[in-house]
Design a protein around this motif. Sequence first.
Motif, short mmCIF file in Angstrom:
data_model
loop_
_atom_site.label_atom_id
_atom_site.label_comp_id
_atom_site.label_asym_id
_atom_site.label_seq_id
_atom_site.Cartn_x
_atom_site.Cartn_y
_atom_site.Cartn_z
N ILE A 545 0.85 -1.21 0.00
CA ILE A 545 0.00 0.00 0.00
C ILE A 545 0.88 1.25 0.00
O ILE A 545 0.59 2.24 -0.70
CB ILE A 545 -0.94 0.01 1.23
CG1 ILE A 545 -1.80 -1.27 1.27
CG2 ILE A 545 -1.82 1.25 1.21
CD1 ILE A 545 -2.81 -1.43 0.17
N LEU A 546 1.96 1.21 0.77
CA LEU A 546 2.89 2.36 0.81
C LEU A 546 3.51 2.60 -0.57
O LEU A 546 3.64 3.76 -1.00
CB LEU A 546 3.97 2.10 1.86
CG LEU A 546 4.97 3.22 2.12
CD1 LEU A 546 5.42 3.19 3.58
CD2 LEU A 546 6.21 3.12 1.25
N MET A 547 3.89 1.53 -1.27
CA MET A 547 4.40 1.69 -2.64
C MET A 547 3.35 2.39 -3.52
O MET A 547 3.67 3.26 -4.34
CB MET A 547 4.76 0.33 -3.25
CG MET A 547 6.00 -0.31 -2.71
SD MET A 547 6.40 -1.86 -3.56
CE MET A 547 6.92 -1.25 -5.17
N GLU A 578 -6.10 -0.41 -8.07
CA GLU A 578 -5.69 -0.39 -9.48
C GLU A 578 -4.28 0.19 -9.63
O GLU A 578 -3.80 0.92 -8.77
CB GLU A 578 -6.68 0.44 -10.30
CG GLU A 578 -8.07 -0.19 -10.39
CD GLU A 578 -8.99 0.62 -11.28
OE1 GLU A 578 -8.57 1.71 -11.76
OE2 GLU A 578 -10.14 0.18 -11.49
N LYS A 579 -3.65 -0.12 -10.76
CA LYS A 579 -2.31 0.38 -11.04
C LYS A 579 -2.32 1.90 -11.18
O LYS A 579 -3.10 2.44 -11.96
CB LYS A 579 -1.77 -0.25 -12.33
CG LYS A 579 -0.34 0.17 -12.66
CD LYS A 579 0.19 -0.53 -13.90
CE LYS A 579 -0.29 0.11 -15.16
NZ LYS A 579 0.25 1.49 -15.35
N MET A 591 3.73 -4.80 -6.21
CA MET A 591 2.65 -4.47 -5.26
C MET A 591 1.68 -5.65 -5.13
O MET A 591 1.27 -6.03 -4.02
CB MET A 591 1.89 -3.22 -5.72
CG MET A 591 2.71 -1.96 -5.82
SD MET A 591 1.69 -0.59 -6.40
CE MET A 591 2.94 0.59 -6.95
N LEU A 592 1.31 -6.24 -6.27
CA LEU A 592 0.35 -7.35 -6.25
C LEU A 592 0.90 -8.56 -5.49
O LEU A 592 0.16 -9.28 -4.83
CB LEU A 592 -0.01 -7.76 -7.69
CG LEU A 592 -0.85 -6.74 -8.48
CD1 LEU A 592 -1.06 -7.21 -9.91
CD2 LEU A 592 -2.20 -6.48 -7.80
N PRO A 603 5.94 -12.31 -0.55
CA PRO A 603 7.41 -12.36 -0.41
C PRO A 603 7.83 -11.79 0.94
O PRO A 603 7.08 -11.06 1.59
CB PRO A 603 7.90 -11.48 -1.56
CG PRO A 603 6.77 -10.55 -1.84
CD PRO A 603 5.51 -11.32 -1.55
N SER A 604 9.04 -12.13 1.36
CA SER A 604 9.61 -11.48 2.54
C SER A 604 10.22 -10.15 2.11
O SER A 604 10.36 -9.86 0.92
CB SER A 604 10.70 -12.37 3.15
OG SER A 604 11.81 -12.46 2.25
#
Length: 626
Positions: A545-547, A578-579, A591-592, A603-604
């Motif tokens: 979300i931050l990205m 959405e992108k 992000m996804l 992912p870590s």
Amino acid sequence: MGEQKKDYMMKRAMNKSTFISASNYKNRWFVLDDRDLKYFEGTLDKQGKQKGGVELRKIKAVETVEDNVLDNKINVFQVVHASQKNNEILTLYIVAQDDIQRQDWVTKLRKAAENADATFIPKYHKGVWISGNYTCCNQISKNAIGCEVTSTEREFGGTPSGLPPPPSIPAPSPEPTPKKIFVAVYNFTPTEEEDLELLQGEEYEILDDSREHWWRAKNKNGRTGYIPSNYVKKKFDLEMFDWYYKNSTRERSEAILKEEQREGCFLVRESSAPGMFTMSLYTQENDGQVRHYHIKKNDKGYYYIAEKYAFPSISELVHYHKHNSAGLATRLKCPPTRSGTSAPATAGFSSSKFEIDPSEISIGEQLGAGCFGTVHEGKWRGKRVAVKMMKESTMSDDGFIEEAKTMTQLNHNNLVQLYGIVTKKRPLIIVTELMQYGSLLSYLRRHKARLLSKTATLLDMCSQVCNGMTYLEKRRFIHRDLAARNCLVGQSTVVKVADFGLARYVIDDEYTSSTGTKFPVKWAPPEVLSYTRFSSKSDVWAYGILMWEIFTGGVMPYDKMKNVEVVDYVCHSRQRLEKPSACPEKIYKVMLQCWQHESDKRPSFVDLLQLLGGLLEQGNYPFIST
């Protein structure tokens, strides 16, 4: 050995991929006999065809690996061995199902290798090779000698037979331990009597480095005391040179050099490829630009930029190019200025100080306010700091005070440093590092028009936050409230994560319950919204979300939805944001990955950092289509 030993375990692929994901690990049947360790594909019920193996006589060490340093996995052991083709030293990483299985395999493998006349090495790396250095000792050569004595060396004196040397042979006198000489790369002024002053460029002998952040040292005059470990570098290591910026990204290097705007200003940094280096150089051509040169190695192991001019070390290469451009846009003239403001934060103000005397703090202009209280610019003994004054009865004092002692020892370039707290009067005060440009959220909104056209800058911001979160993840520290509003921006667009761990101690049902109006629902994953189950993987969701916030210039996520609608959208409809229009497809895919519904599929932060590093190093972003 007689009979075979056989178990179903996981193996890490021996490839050079930048991004280690779940697909890089395969379940395999491992079979140990008198001559080989072999591994086979298949399922838990059925063994398949052979995929590879290691000849026992070529094994050099069998040792455990520190938990969580290899892609955040536990119960890992390593088999160091020579390759069949050219005797290159390789490491096979195997993930056991539990520690009992791990210890059993380590013991039996060592014994089998010993029986096969293997020649064990005296030292090994208890960590792993990641991003160009070993996690255990930070050595930057993949072939560097180990930092830990092997179990076989400790138990048997390293003899292939596994027997101690005969008592009739006198043991050689132990060689004196070489002195640990380090060079100060920053000045340090002590605030307490037990600490020692550092002068940039001076040499110091390290007497005790058992603590992570504060070492006991001796200066040339024989005076001893504690020094911050991140202010000194080992003599003759690259890090002692003022032109070496080890972990600087391409984007960060450009920002540093463009801020200087001096012809011939340069730095050397690690490339994204392990063991490789890049020189970044500022030239005033075409209204000022930064050129990047890969430092290569020839067959003799000499370093060069122009093949005709190769040198045994990078420092000698730099020295030569200070006098001859020889293929560079201009000769090297000076490294960036490392002023006092660029010295890294120390873990606390001193080696022992935690509780701060409120009379030593002067409180100035208010910088912001939030759920926890107000933040002011302040000074402590002349040093500029941020002073966070907590609202009365908002914090569980006893729990937080104990935790804050730990938090002062969290020290990283992308974490806002907690220096200490005031507990002897109210309100409770937290003293931290001051970041001059305020919250990342307000910074993004303030500079939105300029930033959204600079994909590299936005990606670098994401990478910096990920770097700080990787440090927390490795220490099993959960943030719980990661968002752009809780990151801060400093000089040269340095981004640091703030307020980590504070959410745990807030006494406010509206903030701590997912049904409360203050709870950060829009940054929370399904398992937090449904079960209040926090983990490092819930931080990964919030990071995605931050990205998104970064690539929209600070837009509120799900801005047209109420909290209850967001819960339905995320948990039940399983839809995602959405992108952003300014975001390349490959970055949106990252992000996804962070927004996988099942937490174990995300992912870590270690994975994410490797992936983002690879994207950043591409520089010209040939994949971008916005």
